[in-house]
Design a protein around this motif. Structure first.
Motif, short mmCIF file in Angstrom:
data_model
loop_
_atom_site.label_atom_id
_atom_site.label_comp_id
_atom_site.label_asym_id
_atom_site.label_seq_id
_atom_site.Cartn_x
_atom_site.Cartn_y
_atom_site.Cartn_z
N LEU A 217 0.82 -1.22 0.00
CA LEU A 217 0.00 0.00 0.00
C LEU A 217 0.85 1.26 0.00
CD1 LEU A 217 -2.74 -1.19 2.50
CD2 LEU A 217 -3.17 -0.43 0.16
N THR A 218 1.99 1.24 0.67
CA THR A 218 2.86 2.42 0.72
C THR A 218 3.85 2.44 -0.43
OG1 THR A 218 4.49 1.31 2.12
CG2 THR A 218 2.73 2.54 3.24
N GLY A 219 4.18 1.25 -0.95
CA GLY A 219 5.16 1.16 -2.03
C GLY A 219 6.60 1.20 -1.57
N ASP A 220 6.82 1.22 -0.25
CA ASP A 220 8.19 1.36 0.26
C ASP A 220 8.26 0.81 1.68
OD1 ASP A 220 10.69 2.14 1.12
OD2 ASP A 220 10.49 4.23 0.48
N PRO A 221 9.05 -0.26 1.91
CA PRO A 221 9.14 -0.81 3.27
C PRO A 221 9.67 0.18 4.30
CG PRO A 221 10.83 -1.77 1.83
CD PRO A 221 9.88 -1.01 0.95
N ARG A 222 10.38 1.21 3.82
CA ARG A 222 10.90 2.22 4.76
C ARG A 222 9.79 3.14 5.28
NH1 ARG A 222 15.36 4.61 0.81
NH2 ARG A 222 13.51 4.44 -0.50
N LYS A 223 8.63 3.05 4.65
CA LYS A 223 7.49 3.86 5.08
C LYS A 223 6.52 3.07 5.97
CE LYS A 223 8.38 7.84 3.19
NZ LYS A 223 8.58 9.03 4.08
N VAL A 224 7.01 1.93 6.46
CA VAL A 224 6.19 1.08 7.35
C VAL A 224 6.98 0.80 8.62
CG1 VAL A 224 4.96 -1.11 7.60
CG2 VAL A 224 5.12 -0.01 5.34
N ILE A 225 6.31 0.86 9.76
CA ILE A 225 6.93 0.52 11.04
C ILE A 225 5.98 -0.40 11.80
CG2 ILE A 225 7.45 1.45 13.34
CD1 ILE A 225 8.88 3.72 12.03
N SER A 226 6.56 -1.41 12.44
CA SER A 226 5.77 -2.31 13.27
C SER A 226 6.24 -2.24 14.72
CB SER A 226 5.90 -3.76 12.78
OG SER A 226 5.19 -4.64 13.64
N ILE A 227 5.28 -2.37 15.63
CA ILE A 227 5.64 -2.51 17.05
C ILE A 227 5.18 -3.87 17.57
CG2 ILE A 227 5.55 -0.03 17.52
CD1 ILE A 227 2.79 -0.60 18.91
N ALA A 228 4.71 -4.72 16.66
CA ALA A 228 4.08 -5.97 17.11
C ALA A 228 4.55 -7.21 16.37
CB ALA A 228 2.56 -5.85 16.98
N ASP A 229 5.19 -7.07 15.21
CA ASP A 229 5.60 -8.23 14.42
C ASP A 229 7.13 -8.32 14.43
OD1 ASP A 229 6.17 -10.16 12.51
OD2 ASP A 229 4.50 -9.58 11.22
N LEU A 230 7.66 -9.25 15.23
CA LEU A 230 9.11 -9.38 15.37
C LEU A 230 9.79 -9.82 14.08
CD1 LEU A 230 9.21 -11.09 18.90
CD2 LEU A 230 9.73 -8.71 18.36
N ASP A 231 9.00 -10.36 13.12
CA ASP A 231 9.56 -10.80 11.84
C ASP A 231 9.55 -9.70 10.78
OD1 ASP A 231 10.00 -13.39 12.82
OD2 ASP A 231 7.95 -14.00 12.33
N ALA A 232 9.06 -8.51 11.13
CA ALA A 232 8.96 -7.41 10.16
C ALA A 232 10.29 -7.10 9.47
CB ALA A 232 8.40 -6.17 10.85
N PRO A 233 11.44 -7.11 10.18
CA PRO A 233 12.70 -6.79 9.51
C PRO A 233 13.04 -7.71 8.33
CG PRO A 233 12.97 -6.60 11.88
CD PRO A 233 11.61 -7.23 11.63
N GLU A 234 12.50 -8.93 8.33
CA GLU A 234 12.76 -9.85 7.21
C GLU A 234 12.21 -9.30 5.90
OE1 GLU A 234 11.25 -13.68 8.20
OE2 GLU A 234 12.44 -13.85 10.05
N LEU A 235 11.23 -8.39 6.00
CA LEU A 235 10.63 -7.77 4.81
C LEU A 235 11.09 -6.33 4.63
CD1 LEU A 235 7.00 -9.19 5.19
CD2 LEU A 235 8.78 -9.96 3.61
N GLY A 236 12.18 -5.97 5.35
CA GLY A 236 12.74 -4.63 5.22
C GLY A 236 12.03 -3.57 6.02
N VAL A 237 11.12 -4.00 6.91
CA VAL A 237 10.34 -3.07 7.72
C VAL A 237 10.95 -2.95 9.10
CG1 VAL A 237 8.10 -2.78 8.88
CG2 VAL A 237 8.19 -3.42 6.46
N ARG A 238 11.04 -1.75 9.59
CA ARG A 238 11.64 -1.51 10.89
C ARG A 238 10.72 -1.95 12.03
NH1 ARG A 238 13.99 4.36 12.96
NH2 ARG A 238 14.53 3.73 15.09
N PHE A 239 11.29 -2.65 13.00
CA PHE A 239 10.58 -2.96 14.24
C PHE A 239 11.03 -1.95 15.27
CE2 PHE A 239 10.06 -4.82 18.41
CZ PHE A 239 8.79 -5.36 18.35
N SER A 240 10.09 -1.19 15.80
CA SER A 240 10.42 -0.14 16.76
C SER A 240 10.10 -0.62 18.17
CB SER A 240 9.64 1.14 16.46
OG SER A 240 10.02 2.17 17.35
#
Length: 297
Positions: free
Chosen positions: A219-242
C-alpha cells in the motif's frame, strides 16, 4: 507489600500475587504509592520469555512498567517533585502497592488515576513511531489495529498535527475510530481494496502484529514507510521494528499538554485488581481492546 511476580516464563498461570519487600527510590527516582498500573503488551511478552533487548529481565521478576499514584519517597537529586504529588510515569514492577519510577510527570487536572495509568508507554510509543515513520502534515497515515491504546493515541496525535489517518479495526470499533477523527474500515478479506478506496497511503503502522506487513508495504510502495511494534519478523521484509523507547520524560510532558488542551483522551475499557493480573494478560493478548486496560491497586 503486595506485588504481582513470576519466577518462571510461561502462560498467565505463572503470575502470582506475593508479599514482597518495599522498593526504595534511588538517585533521580521517586517512589509512588500505586493507585493504578497500565497493562501493556510488553508485560505479557516478557512473561512469556520473549527476548526484548530494551527490557533485560532476571527471574523472579515483577510485572508492569506504567503507573499512576501518589509520591511518597523522593530520591537524591530530584527537583520539582514532592511527597504527596499525584504523578504518572514509567518504572518497574508497577503491578504492586509501591513502585519506583524513573520517569514521570504531574497528572493533568481532571484525570483519574485509572486513566492516567493508561498513558505513559502508549503515548511514548505513539509519539515515537509517528516520528520514525516520517509522515508529515497533509499526508495520509494507515494504522493497522487502530482501536487499542497506542492506536487511540496515534489517531489523536496525527489529527492534532494535520495528518489524515485511515484506521483498521473490527466492525464493533468503526464508530470509535471515527470519533477520534479517522477514516475507518474493517480488516479481513478485501481490506486493502477498502483502504485504497479511502485514499492514497503515504505511510503505515502495524500495531497488532496480525501478519499484514506485506500488504502494508504494498500500500505504501516502500518498506521504509512502514513501522511495526508488534511483528518481530517485520525486519525480514525490510520493515523496521520499533521497540526502544525515546525520551519518556519528554513524551509525558507532551502528553500532559495534549490532555490539558483536550486533544488527547484514551478511555479505560476495563479495570482489574492485582489478584486478577492473569485475566488482564489473557484479555490483553486476545486484543480487540478499545482504549486501555489497567490494574487498580
Amino acid at each position: 507489600m503486595k506485588k504481582v511476580s513470576f519466577a518462571e516464563f510461561g502462560g498467565p498461570d505463572v503470575l502470582h500475587l506475593i508479599d514482597a519487600e518495599e522498593p526504595h527510590a534511588g538517585p533521580g527516582q521517586i517512589r509512588v504509592a500505586v493507585r493504578a498500573a497500565g497493562v501493556n503488551a510488553v508485560d505479557w511478552r516478557l512473561r512469556e520469555g520473549q527476548k526484548l533487548t530494551a527490557h533485560p529481565l532476571e527471574l523472579p521478576a515483577g510485572v508492569g512498567q506504567d503507573a499512576a499514584g501518589v509520591v511518597d519517597e523522593v530520591g537524591a537529586g530530584v527537583e520539582g517533585t514532592a511527597v504527596g504529588d499525584r504523578v504518572f510515569g514509567e518504572g518497574a514492577g508497577t503491578y504492586a502497592e509501591f513502585a519506583v519510577l524513573s520517569a514521570w510527570a504531574r497528572m493533568p487536572e481532571g484525570l483519574t488515576f485509572e486513566e492516567a495509568a493508561g498513558y505513559p508507554s502508549v503515548v511514548e510509543t505513539a509519539l515515537r513511531i509517528v516520528r520514525e515513520v516520517g509522515v508529515r502534515p497533509g499526508q495520509t497515515l494507515l494504522v493497522s489495529g487502530a482501536a487499542g491504546g497506542v492506536g487511540s493515541a496515534v489517531l489523536q496525535i496525527a489529527r492534532d498535527r494535520g495528518i489524515t489517518v485511515i484506521g483498521t479495526a473490527g466492525a464493533a470499533n468503526q464508530d470509535y475510530l471515527r470519533s477520534l477523527g479517522a477514516l475507518a474500515t474493517t480488516y479481513g478479506e478485501g481490506w486493502t481494496d477498502r483502504v485504497r478506496q479511502l485514499g492514497r497511503v503515504d505511510a503505515a503502522l502495524d500495531l497488532a502484529g496480525s501478519g499484514v506487513i506485506r500488504e502494508l508495504v504494498g500500500l505504501t510502495g516502500d518498506p521504509r514507510k512502514v513501522i511495526s511494534i508488534a511483528d518481530l519478523d517485520a525486519p525480514e521484509l525490510g520493515v523496521r521494528f520499533s521497540g526502544v523507547a525515546g525520551s519518556v520524560p519528554d513524551a509525558l510532558a507532551e502528553a500532559a499538554g495534549l490532555i490539558a488542551r483536550g486533544r488527547l483522551h484514551i478511555p479505560v475499557e476495563r479495570s482489574y485488581t492485582l489478584a486478577e493480573a492473569a485475566a488482564a494478560h489473557i484479555d490483553s493478548q486476545a486484543g480487540h481492546t478499545r482504549g486501555r486496560r489497567v490494574v487498580v491497586v
